[in-house]
Scaffold this motif. Sequence first.
Motif, PDB file in Angstrom:
ATOM      1  N   ALA A 268       0.834  -1.203   0.000  1.00 54.86           N
ATOM      2  CA  ALA A 268       0.000   0.000   0.000  1.00 54.86           C
ATOM      3  C   ALA A 268       0.869   1.254   0.000  1.00 54.86           C
ATOM      4  O   ALA A 268       0.595   2.228  -0.714  1.00 54.86           O
ATOM      5  N   THR A 272       1.158   4.704  -2.629  1.00 55.46           N
ATOM      6  CA  THR A 272       1.081   6.126  -2.274  1.00 55.46           C
ATOM      7  C   THR A 272       2.346   6.865  -2.680  1.00 55.46           C
ATOM      8  O   THR A 272       2.331   8.081  -2.850  1.00 55.46           O
ATOM      9  N   LEU A 325      -6.802   7.134  -5.435  1.00 54.20           N
ATOM     10  CA  LEU A 325      -6.242   5.962  -4.763  1.00 54.20           C
ATOM     11  C   LEU A 325      -7.273   5.323  -3.832  1.00 54.20           C
ATOM     12  O   LEU A 325      -7.346   4.097  -3.720  1.00 54.20           O
ATOM     13  N   PHE A 326      -8.056   6.145  -3.161  1.00 54.56           N
ATOM     14  CA  PHE A 326      -9.092   5.608  -2.276  1.00 54.56           C
ATOM     15  C   PHE A 326     -10.148   4.852  -3.072  1.00 54.56           C
ATOM     16  O   PHE A 326     -10.510   3.718  -2.732  1.00 54.56           O
ATOM     17  N   SER A 329      -8.690   1.604  -5.078  1.00 52.19           N
ATOM     18  CA  SER A 329      -7.730   0.781  -4.343  1.00 52.19           C
ATOM     19  C   SER A 329      -7.801  -0.697  -4.725  1.00 52.19           C
ATOM     20  O   SER A 329      -6.778  -1.309  -5.052  1.00 52.19           O
ATOM     21  N   THR A 330      -8.982  -1.266  -4.713  1.00 47.95           N
ATOM     22  CA  THR A 330      -9.101  -2.691  -5.025  1.00 47.95           C
ATOM     23  C   THR A 330      -8.750  -2.999  -6.483  1.00 47.95           C
ATOM     24  O   THR A 330      -7.953  -3.922  -6.738  1.00 47.95           O
ATOM     25  N   ILE A 333      -4.792  -2.681  -6.841  1.00 49.95           N
ATOM     26  CA  ILE A 333      -4.027  -3.745  -6.186  1.00 49.95           C
ATOM     27  C   ILE A 333      -4.271  -5.086  -6.863  1.00 49.95           C
ATOM     28  O   ILE A 333      -3.343  -5.869  -7.083  1.00 49.95           O
ATOM     29  N   THR A 350      -4.520  -5.470   1.423  1.00 52.44           N
ATOM     30  CA  THR A 350      -3.689  -4.373   0.932  1.00 52.44           C
ATOM     31  C   THR A 350      -4.551  -3.189   0.516  1.00 52.44           C
ATOM     32  O   THR A 350      -4.187  -2.030   0.753  1.00 52.44           O
ATOM     33  N   ALA A 351      -5.687  -3.458  -0.103  1.00 46.37           N
ATOM     34  CA  ALA A 351      -6.590  -2.393  -0.534  1.00 46.37           C
ATOM     35  C   ALA A 351      -7.112  -1.600   0.669  1.00 46.37           C
ATOM     36  O   ALA A 351      -7.232  -0.368   0.613  1.00 46.37           O
ATOM     37  N   LEU A 354      -4.374   0.671   1.717  1.00 50.14           N
ATOM     38  CA  LEU A 354      -4.213   1.763   0.758  1.00 50.14           C
ATOM     39  C   LEU A 354      -5.289   2.827   0.947  1.00 50.14           C
ATOM     40  O   LEU A 354      -5.007   4.029   0.858  1.00 50.14           O
ATOM     41  N   GLN A 355      -6.516   2.404   1.210  1.00 45.36           N
ATOM     42  CA  GLN A 355      -7.583   3.373   1.456  1.00 45.36           C
ATOM     43  C   GLN A 355      -7.253   4.260   2.651  1.00 45.36           C
ATOM     44  O   GLN A 355      -7.481   5.469   2.632  1.00 45.36           O
ATOM     45  N   SER A 358      -4.297   6.607   1.737  1.00 49.48           N
ATOM     46  CA  SER A 358      -4.606   7.629   0.730  1.00 49.48           C
ATOM     47  C   SER A 358      -5.048   8.935   1.382  1.00 49.48           C
ATOM     48  O   SER A 358      -4.865  10.019   0.816  1.00 49.48           O
TER      49      SER A 358
END
Length: 513
Positions: A268, A272, A325-326, A329-330, A333, A350-351, A354-355, A358
């Motif tokens: 993640a 970013t 990115l939010f 995300s899925t 990834i 991971t998603a 990342l959310q 972000s």
Amino acid sequence: MALWRSTFIVSAMTMLSRVMGLVRDVVLLGVFGAGKDFDTFVIAFRIPNFFRRLFAEGAFSQAFIPVLTEYKTTRTHAEVQILISRVFGCLATFMTLLTLIAMIAAPAIMYVYAPGFHDDAEKFALATDMFRLTIPYLLFMSLTAFASSILNSYGSFTTPAFAPVLLNLSMIAGALWLTPYMATPIMALGWAVIVAGFLQLALQIPELWRKKLLIPPKIDFKHEGVERILKLMLPALFGVSVTQINLLLNSIWASFMQDGSVSWLYSAERMTELPLGLIGVAIGTVILPALSARHAEQDQTKYRNMMDWAAKIIVLAGVPASLALFMLSTPIIQTLFQRGQFTLADTQMTALALQCMSAGVLSFMLIKVFAPGFYAQQDTKTPVRVGLMTVAVNAVLTLILIGVFKFMGWQEEHMALALASSGSALVNAGLLYFYLHKRDIFRFGTHWKKLMLQFLIANSLMVLALAYALTWYNGDVAEWLRVAQVLGLCMVGAVTYAVGLILTGIRPRHLRP
């Protein structure tokens, strides 16, 4: 226009590096998966990487560039060469000793930075061996950062910005071709890191030679320039690298969590770093020598205008990057990493990370502009004060959020670490701006009211377009179709945002320095 050209060069080279970095991560996660072995590599490599950013690219560069720029502006070339020689000798000596001490103390260091690994003897031993193998990278990269700082101060950005590509290429080669020959396959990455460090340093040498700046080292800690750099560097060790300290602390926490947590956060974080590197780092790299020169010339108007321009570009790119990115995300990834040993469960975890991360992208990027506003004036104490408060905030947020996750019985504890990083980054950027405003170094003028409205409209249009386009996304298709879908989503977002900017009246001329 010189700032734009330099920023474009750094951004283009960074784009190449980030693209190769994504290819690298796709290869590594496909070969090794998000499990125990890759967790050990991430932790072991993060430690020398952390010290590289702390000492070399962080505190050292922020202290060295303003002093070197002042010498270049106000003194003779011979005096500049003497400064370079003395700094070279002192830096090489210190980093060599630090590297040797770290190799000897590897088990103790690993116990401090990954205490959760100690309960698994095999995992701890592997991480310690990996750390010993990769720590010389710190020496190579410290000297590389020294060379890059010199070249950047002389307006040369291409070679230093290209150098990270060599790390990605080396690690890809290690994973694909060296792994089969290793008794412990993951150790191939350690050897690849060492080769990359040497190559990145070697790349800088020809250009330094052509500029007559490749000066033999001489140890002299009493040299006036060296003493000034040390005085600036000691507090900057903390102030400039708060983000890295928080990420390293997150790794410590993650070592206690379920297997894969370190890898999920790493993956993640890598996503970013794409907008952060393309815009934030590029702007920060270019603006520090320019701000240092304006400060040496005592031109405060140009100084403020330069910071205003940098902040404008950061907000222009950072807000849509954070939102995209939010929302994506899925799909991102899943498309990049879900193959080989990287499973659907890894994608989901991971998603989520990342959310959470972000939310801090814009703040991370603004720090790259606000911090140089102090360092260019050779003020390292203010960022240290801010850094202390930020680390405290991160620690408190981490404890609170982990407690909440445990109380609620949620298994995705790594999300707490990502949320804490984003929250502390917001505090960091906010406090830096507070002091810039208070000391009349930089403040958002009245023209920002109109800008913020324009950015709000353009980003709102992008969010609506992406929300609609996501209804067409299907992850259960062939890999090439997933790639096509994600590229299409990115195109929808970019085009809609650009149209929104145009409709609100923003034109390229408004973005000139």
